[in-house]
Design a protein around this motif. Structure first.
Motif, PDB file in Angstrom:
ATOM      1  N   VAL A  76       0.856  -1.183   0.000  1.00  0.00           N
ATOM      2  CA  VAL A  76       0.000   0.000   0.000  1.00  0.00           C
ATOM      3  C   VAL A  76       0.892   1.232   0.000  1.00  0.00           C
ATOM      4  N   ARG A  77       0.688   2.117  -0.961  1.00  0.00           N
ATOM      5  CA  ARG A  77       1.474   3.349  -1.029  1.00  0.00           C
ATOM      6  C   ARG A  77       0.704   4.553  -0.505  1.00  0.00           C
ATOM      7  N   GLY A  78      -0.604   4.457  -0.440  1.00  0.00           N
ATOM      8  CA  GLY A  78      -1.381   5.573   0.072  1.00  0.00           C
ATOM      9  C   GLY A  78      -2.846   5.225   0.169  1.00  0.00           C
ATOM     10  N   GLN A  79      -3.523   5.825   1.144  1.00  0.00           N
ATOM     11  CA  GLN A  79      -4.957   5.640   1.292  1.00  0.00           C
ATOM     12  C   GLN A  79      -5.606   6.987   1.505  1.00  0.00           C
ATOM     13  N   GLY A  80      -6.813   7.142   1.010  1.00  0.00           N
ATOM     14  CA  GLY A  80      -7.507   8.391   1.195  1.00  0.00           C
ATOM     15  C   GLY A  80      -8.948   8.293   0.767  1.00  0.00           C
ATOM     16  N   VAL A  81      -9.559   9.451   0.533  1.00  0.00           N
ATOM     17  CA  VAL A  81     -10.952   9.544   0.115  1.00  0.00           C
ATOM     18  C   VAL A  81     -10.961   9.974  -1.341  1.00  0.00           C
ATOM     19  N   ALA A  82     -11.853   9.387  -2.118  1.00  0.00           N
ATOM     20  CA  ALA A  82     -11.870   9.659  -3.552  1.00  0.00           C
ATOM     21  C   ALA A  82     -12.031  11.140  -3.860  1.00  0.00           C
ATOM     22  N   ASN A  83     -12.826  11.855  -3.050  1.00  0.00           N
ATOM     23  CA  ASN A  83     -13.020  13.287  -3.301  1.00  0.00           C
ATOM     24  C   ASN A  83     -12.013  14.159  -2.570  1.00  0.00           C
ATOM     25  N   GLY A  84     -11.096  13.537  -1.824  1.00  0.00           N
ATOM     26  CA  GLY A  84     -10.037  14.263  -1.147  1.00  0.00           C
ATOM     27  C   GLY A  84     -10.434  14.893   0.174  1.00  0.00           C
ATOM     28  N   ALA A  85     -11.687  14.742   0.611  1.00  0.00           N
ATOM     29  CA  ALA A  85     -12.176  15.403   1.821  1.00  0.00           C
ATOM     30  C   ALA A  85     -12.209  14.444   3.003  1.00  0.00           C
ATOM     31  N   HIS A  86     -11.042  14.156   3.592  1.00  0.00           N
ATOM     32  CA  HIS A  86     -11.015  13.272   4.758  1.00  0.00           C
ATOM     33  C   HIS A  86     -11.194  14.092   6.033  1.00  0.00           C
ATOM     34  N   ALA A  87     -11.402  13.403   7.164  1.00  0.00           N
ATOM     35  CA  ALA A  87     -11.663  14.077   8.440  1.00  0.00           C
ATOM     36  C   ALA A  87     -10.431  14.142   9.322  1.00  0.00           C
ATOM     37  N   GLY A  88      -9.285  13.758   8.815  1.00  0.00           N
ATOM     38  CA  GLY A  88      -8.058  13.816   9.604  1.00  0.00           C
ATOM     39  C   GLY A  88      -7.117  12.689   9.228  1.00  0.00           C
ATOM     40  N   ALA A  89      -5.830  12.894   9.470  1.00  0.00           N
ATOM     41  CA  ALA A  89      -4.840  11.879   9.140  1.00  0.00           C
ATOM     42  C   ALA A  89      -3.723  11.907  10.165  1.00  0.00           C
ATOM     43  N   ALA A  90      -3.046  10.763  10.336  1.00  0.00           N
ATOM     44  CA  ALA A  90      -1.954  10.661  11.292  1.00  0.00           C
ATOM     45  C   ALA A  90      -0.943   9.646  10.795  1.00  0.00           C
TER      46      ALA A  90
END
Length: 276
Positions: A76-90
């Motif tokens: 896995v190189r990266g994870q996120g939300v398709a629209n780019g609007a996540h609620a936080g990352a760490a």
């Protein structure tokens, strides 16, 4: 480059994988695998860069397992939300403070955990480690962000609901199960949690243990406390970060992989190929 689209329902995840592909036949195989997974909305396969980007409601952990079951190396190189609007990352950078018999000799001991809070309900987690002995090792979020004495000063498992130790669904909030390490010392784990929240774990710590976590199913009293998984091997502090695809700190700017993920791919590519 190969683009495909299928039907989708539910929230949309975006995950980038490094996948061991060498020819168009590999691309065809990966395409067939992805087409069999429900709720994959679309995917993009880049043979030259050995990169696969998948979007849709399908759990990233399910996609990762399916790709691995095709017999290929997957990172896995990266994870996120398709629209780019996540609620936080760490992010948590693991390090080894003391040599331990659970470590492989002559191998760098390190690791990385990434968290992306998709919404209030779902946190995506992916973890990569290097240098551990083969087999399963417990992995947990701990209550204290103190590594002044290595893993010994991280406190107990993060357990705001005050329950016995167990699995990711019913145990401590910090119970993430086991990460399985291959013969070469590499291990990775991809999962989704409905209980871990990025805003609750920033400033806390994570620890990987010498042995396998029995998920609270053992007969000893220690099983209900920490899964009888032994002392800590690697640990680190959970820190706030940009989401996946937003920050190249601690990663290779060319590929988005962590430095040791990139080294793993390079190591594989440099192995002599069998002449057929």
């Amino acid at each position: 480059m190969d683009n495909n689209t299928t039907n989708q329902t539910g929230p949309s995840f975006k995950t980038e994988f490094a996948v061991d592909m060498t020819c168009q036949s590999c691309v065809d195989d990966v395409t067939n695998v992805l087409k069999q997974i429900p709720d994959v909305k679309n995917f993009d396969i880049n043979l030259k860069e050995q990169r696969v980007i998948v979007e849709g409601a399908a759990a990233p952990s399910k996609v990762s397992r399916a790709l691995k079951q095709s017999g290929r190396s997957v990172i896995v190189r990266g994870q996120g939300v398709a629209n780019g609007a996540h609620a936080g990352a760490a992010v948590c950078i693991f390090d080894c403070f003391n040599e331990n018999p659970s470590m492989l000799p002559e191998v760098s001991k390190q690791g990385l955990a990434r968290f992306v809070q998709i919404d209030n309900d779902t946190c995506l987690i992916d973890i990569t480690v290097q240098g551990l002995k083969p087999g399963k090792h417990g992995i947990h979020i701990h209550e204290l962000g103190d590594i002044s004495k290595g893993c010994d000063s991280c406190g107990d498992h993060f357990n705001p609901t005050e329950v016995d130790h167990g699995d990711i669904e019913t145990g401590h909030v910090g119970d993430l199960g086991n990460i399985e390490v291959e013969d070469n010392g590499w291990g990775d784990l991809v999962l989704e949690s409905k209980r871990v929240k990025v805003w609750d774990i920033i400033g806390r710590s994570m620890v990987i243990t010498t042995g396998e976590d029995d998920l609270g199913k053992g007969k000893s009293s220690q099983s209900k406390w920490d899964g009888a998984s032994g002392a800590g091997v690697l640990c680190g502090i959970v820190a706030r970060s940009a989401g996946a695809f937003e920050n190249v700190k601690k990663v290779c700017a060319c590929s988005g992989a962590t430095l040791w993920e990139e080294a793993r791919v390079n190591e594989r590519d440099q192995k002599p190929q069998e002449v057929k």
